[in-house]
Design a protein around this motif. Structure first.
Motif, PDB file in Angstrom:
ATOM      1  N   ARG A  26       0.830  -1.203   0.000  1.00 35.55           N
ATOM      2  CA  ARG A  26       0.000   0.000   0.000  1.00 35.55           C
ATOM      3  C   ARG A  26       0.867   1.256   0.000  1.00 35.55           C
ATOM      4  O   ARG A  26       0.558   2.247  -0.678  1.00 35.55           O
ATOM      5  CB  ARG A  26      -0.931   0.005   1.217  1.00 35.55           C
ATOM      6  CG  ARG A  26      -2.037  -1.046   1.167  1.00 35.55           C
ATOM      7  CD  ARG A  26      -3.020  -0.857   2.320  1.00 35.55           C
ATOM      8  NE  ARG A  26      -4.054  -1.865   2.329  1.00 35.55           N
ATOM      9  CZ  ARG A  26      -3.995  -3.006   3.019  1.00 35.55           C
ATOM     10  NH1 ARG A  26      -2.929  -3.259   3.778  1.00 35.55           N
ATOM     11  NH2 ARG A  26      -4.979  -3.877   2.969  1.00 35.55           N
ATOM     12  N   SER A  27       1.949   1.218   0.757  1.00 32.25           N
ATOM     13  CA  SER A  27       2.860   2.358   0.805  1.00 32.25           C
ATOM     14  C   SER A  27       3.505   2.601  -0.558  1.00 32.25           C
ATOM     15  O   SER A  27       3.631   3.754  -1.007  1.00 32.25           O
ATOM     16  CB  SER A  27       3.935   2.118   1.868  1.00 32.25           C
ATOM     17  OG  SER A  27       4.888   3.152   1.883  1.00 32.25           O
ATOM     18  N   CYS A  28       3.895   1.528  -1.222  1.00 32.37           N
ATOM     19  CA  CYS A  28       4.510   1.659  -2.549  1.00 32.37           C
ATOM     20  C   CYS A  28       3.525   2.236  -3.564  1.00 32.37           C
ATOM     21  O   CYS A  28       3.885   3.089  -4.383  1.00 32.37           O
ATOM     22  CB  CYS A  28       4.999   0.295  -3.026  1.00 32.37           C
ATOM     23  SG  CYS A  28       6.394  -0.369  -2.104  1.00 32.37           S
ATOM     24  N   ILE A  29       2.292   1.762  -3.504  1.00 30.09           N
ATOM     25  CA  ILE A  29       1.267   2.266  -4.414  1.00 30.09           C
ATOM     26  C   ILE A  29       1.054   3.762  -4.199  1.00 30.09           C
ATOM     27  O   ILE A  29       0.957   4.538  -5.155  1.00 30.09           O
ATOM     28  CB  ILE A  29      -0.050   1.497  -4.217  1.00 30.09           C
ATOM     29  CG1 ILE A  29       0.102   0.051  -4.682  1.00 30.09           C
ATOM     30  CG2 ILE A  29      -1.201   2.180  -4.956  1.00 30.09           C
ATOM     31  CD1 ILE A  29      -1.061  -0.852  -4.318  1.00 30.09           C
ATOM     32  N   SER A  30       0.990   4.189  -2.939  1.00 33.70           N
ATOM     33  CA  SER A  30       0.789   5.598  -2.626  1.00 33.70           C
ATOM     34  C   SER A  30       1.959   6.450  -3.118  1.00 33.70           C
ATOM     35  O   SER A  30       1.766   7.598  -3.543  1.00 33.70           O
ATOM     36  CB  SER A  30       0.615   5.790  -1.119  1.00 33.70           C
ATOM     37  OG  SER A  30      -0.575   5.166  -0.672  1.00 33.70           O
ATOM     38  N   ALA A  31       3.163   5.899  -3.059  1.00 38.38           N
ATOM     39  CA  ALA A  31       4.338   6.648  -3.521  1.00 38.38           C
ATOM     40  C   ALA A  31       4.346   6.790  -5.033  1.00 38.38           C
ATOM     41  O   ALA A  31       4.686   7.848  -5.569  1.00 38.38           O
ATOM     42  CB  ALA A  31       5.615   5.960  -3.050  1.00 38.38           C
ATOM     43  N   TYR A  32       3.955   5.723  -5.733  1.00 39.81           N
ATOM     44  CA  TYR A  32       4.018   5.726  -7.196  1.00 39.81           C
ATOM     45  C   TYR A  32       2.807   6.387  -7.822  1.00 39.81           C
ATOM     46  O   TYR A  32       2.927   7.154  -8.778  1.00 39.81           O
ATOM     47  CB  TYR A  32       4.131   4.276  -7.687  1.00 39.81           C
ATOM     48  CG  TYR A  32       4.242   4.108  -9.176  1.00 39.81           C
ATOM     49  CD1 TYR A  32       5.265   4.721  -9.896  1.00 39.81           C
ATOM     50  CD2 TYR A  32       3.340   3.297  -9.877  1.00 39.81           C
ATOM     51  CE1 TYR A  32       5.379   4.545 -11.270  1.00 39.81           C
ATOM     52  CE2 TYR A  32       3.449   3.109 -11.243  1.00 39.81           C
ATOM     53  CZ  TYR A  32       4.468   3.735 -11.938  1.00 39.81           C
ATOM     54  OH  TYR A  32       4.587   3.552 -13.305  1.00 39.81           O
ATOM     55  N   CYS A  33       1.620   6.098  -7.293  1.00 37.01           N
ATOM     56  CA  CYS A  33       0.363   6.629  -7.834  1.00 37.01           C
ATOM     57  C   CYS A  33      -0.493   7.189  -6.701  1.00 37.01           C
ATOM     58  O   CYS A  33      -1.457   6.547  -6.266  1.00 37.01           O
ATOM     59  CB  CYS A  33      -0.408   5.539  -8.574  1.00 37.01           C
ATOM     60  SG  CYS A  33       0.330   4.992 -10.105  1.00 37.01           S
ATOM     61  N   PRO A  34      -0.167   8.372  -6.194  1.00 39.24           N
ATOM     62  CA  PRO A  34      -0.923   8.897  -5.057  1.00 39.24           C
ATOM     63  C   PRO A  34      -2.371   9.267  -5.384  1.00 39.24           C
ATOM     64  O   PRO A  34      -3.197   9.331  -4.483  1.00 39.24           O
ATOM     65  CB  PRO A  34      -0.116  10.134  -4.649  1.00 39.24           C
ATOM     66  CG  PRO A  34       0.664  10.516  -5.859  1.00 39.24           C
ATOM     67  CD  PRO A  34       0.969   9.234  -6.568  1.00 39.24           C
ATOM     68  N   ASP A  35      -2.671   9.500  -6.671  1.00 43.62           N
ATOM     69  CA  ASP A  35      -4.024   9.916  -7.055  1.00 43.62           C
ATOM     70  C   ASP A  35      -4.845   8.690  -7.450  1.00 43.62           C
ATOM     71  O   ASP A  35      -4.654   8.121  -8.524  1.00 43.62           O
ATOM     72  CB  ASP A  35      -3.949  10.890  -8.232  1.00 43.62           C
ATOM     73  CG  ASP A  35      -5.298  11.508  -8.557  1.00 43.62           C
ATOM     74  OD1 ASP A  35      -6.335  10.835  -8.349  1.00 43.62           O
ATOM     75  OD2 ASP A  35      -5.326  12.667  -9.017  1.00 43.62           O
ATOM     76  N   PRO A  36      -5.803   8.272  -6.607  1.00 41.67           N
ATOM     77  CA  PRO A  36      -6.570   7.054  -6.917  1.00 41.67           C
ATOM     78  C   PRO A  36      -7.547   7.231  -8.066  1.00 41.67           C
ATOM     79  O   PRO A  36      -7.888   6.259  -8.738  1.00 41.67           O
ATOM     80  CB  PRO A  36      -7.310   6.763  -5.594  1.00 41.67           C
ATOM     81  CG  PRO A  36      -7.377   8.069  -4.886  1.00 41.67           C
ATOM     82  CD  PRO A  36      -6.137   8.819  -5.283  1.00 41.67           C
ATOM     83  N   GLN A  37      -8.022   8.447  -8.309  1.00 45.94           N
ATOM     84  CA  GLN A  37      -8.997   8.670  -9.367  1.00 45.94           C
ATOM     85  C   GLN A  37      -8.360   8.745 -10.754  1.00 45.94           C
ATOM     86  O   GLN A  37      -8.928   8.257 -11.732  1.00 45.94           O
ATOM     87  CB  GLN A  37      -9.789   9.964  -9.113  1.00 45.94           C
ATOM     88  CG  GLN A  37     -10.925   9.822  -8.129  1.00 45.94           C
ATOM     89  CD  GLN A  37     -10.419   9.687  -6.699  1.00 45.94           C
ATOM     90  OE1 GLN A  37      -9.508  10.407  -6.287  1.00 45.94           O
ATOM     91  NE2 GLN A  37     -10.989   8.772  -5.940  1.00 45.94           N
ATOM     92  N   VAL A  38      -7.182   9.347 -10.854  1.00 40.99           N
ATOM     93  CA  VAL A  38      -6.554   9.564 -12.160  1.00 40.99           C
ATOM     94  C   VAL A  38      -5.436   8.557 -12.425  1.00 40.99           C
ATOM     95  O   VAL A  38      -5.489   7.790 -13.389  1.00 40.99           O
ATOM     96  CB  VAL A  38      -6.015  11.006 -12.274  1.00 40.99           C
ATOM     97  CG1 VAL A  38      -5.308  11.203 -13.612  1.00 40.99           C
ATOM     98  CG2 VAL A  38      -7.145  12.007 -12.132  1.00 40.99           C
TER      99      VAL A  38
END
Length: 313
Positions: free
Chosen positions: A205-217
């Motif tokens: 989850r931390s990696c995802i937030s770092a790479y793609c912080p915008d969940p909608q776009v």
């Protein structure tokens, strides 16, 4: 495998408050300590900087000395888009070059969170085009270019096949090792293997937030989450290596299903008894070594098959 897990535990999960820079330094040092001596027939000294629209990108070439014009593998390393380099994955790419008889072009793409999506993906686009444009100088057969990677690198590889298809660029195949194909963290494997080994659900989850912080776009863009592409038809043959003990296992399994439903050729391995990251554990685990051998065999056979088909035409 236990020794491998212990050796990498600080990088994977025992540094919850460490900065990305600290994680990278530990990963590089640990990889250097764990690296075996390379085959003397391997040439891995060639490093090239390639122009890219976001920022220039460095690649390292792994080629068997004396080989003629042959297939190539554009390889993207894993590390959650945050850590890793051609040097952390030296052992694996060197093995692929020697055993499968391919020229491996390993990409040092820009890392998150300093460089978020789509920077790394755009850099990989530039490297692919550079390989295709400079195939003869690289001693590479333009009709036998594969893409591949492990974990986050497999995500980039899968995304690159979508780009290549859309641009009319031909690829011979794709290797996706325990790939992250979407960002659905509610899948059962995230619950079953929430605590690892090696990769935990919280770390993912931390990696995802770092790479793609915008969940909608960002997280809905197929070049970030290739499973979300409107079509998976027309993509190259795939070798998908899953790991049994892995939070992202279900994501890779779903992608294999999407490719097969679209008529794609898929070779799928289960990685029974193995954790996320096992392709770097060949020296520590007989099971991992067998998986590496199987991958190399597939790559070698596919390269030969494409060459035979090209000659027949």
């Amino acid at each position: 495998m236990v020794r491998y897990i212990r050796a990498l535990s600080r990088i994977a999960g025992d540094m919850p408050t460490a900065s990305p820079r600290m994680r990278r330094e530990v990963a590089e040092k640990q990889a250097q300590v764990m690296r075996s001596e390379s085959d003397p027939r391997l040439d891995a000294d060639r490093v090239i900087w390639i122009d890219s629209a976001p920022v220039p990108v460095r690649v390292r070439l792994f080629q068997k000395r004396g080989d003629g014009c042959g297939p190539a593998l554009l390889f993207m390393h894993g590390g959650g888009w945050e850590i890793g380099s051609p040097e952390t994955h030296w052992e694996l790419t060197a093995t692929l070059a020697m055993r499968a008889g391919v020229s491996v072009i390993s990409v040092d793409y820009a890392l998150a969170p300093e460089h978020r999506f789509p920077t790394a993906h755009q850099q990989c686009q530039s490297v692919l085009r550079w390989i295709l444009s400079n195939a003869s100088e690289l001693n590479v057969d333009r009709s036998r270019v594969f893409v591949g990677g492990d974990s986050a690198g497999a995500n980039l590889a899968a995304s690159l096949t979508l780009y290549a298809r859309n641009e009319g660029l031909s690829l011979a195949g794709q290797i996706l090792a325990y790939p992250i194909c979407d960002f659905d963290v509610t899948r059962p494997s995230y619950r079953t293997w929430a605590n690892g080994p090696l990769l935990t659900a919280a770390r993912m989850r931390s990696c995802i937030s770092a790479y793609c912080p915008d969940p909608q776009v960002q997280r809905t863009n197929p070049f970030a989450a290739p499973l979300l592409a409107s079509s998976h038809a027309g993509l190259p043959p795939a070798y998908i290596a899953l790991a049994e003990f892995d939070p992202v296992r279900d994501s890779g399994l779903a992608y294999a299903g999407a490719l097969m439903r679209s008529g794609g050729a898929v070779t799928l391995t289960d990685g029974t008894g193995l954790p996320h990251g096992y392709l770097r554990a060949g020296a520590y685990s007989k099971a991992a070594a067998r998986e590496i051998d199987a991958l190399c065999d597939w790559l070698k056979d596919m390269g030969s098959a494409v060459a035979t088909l090209s000659t027949a035409r």
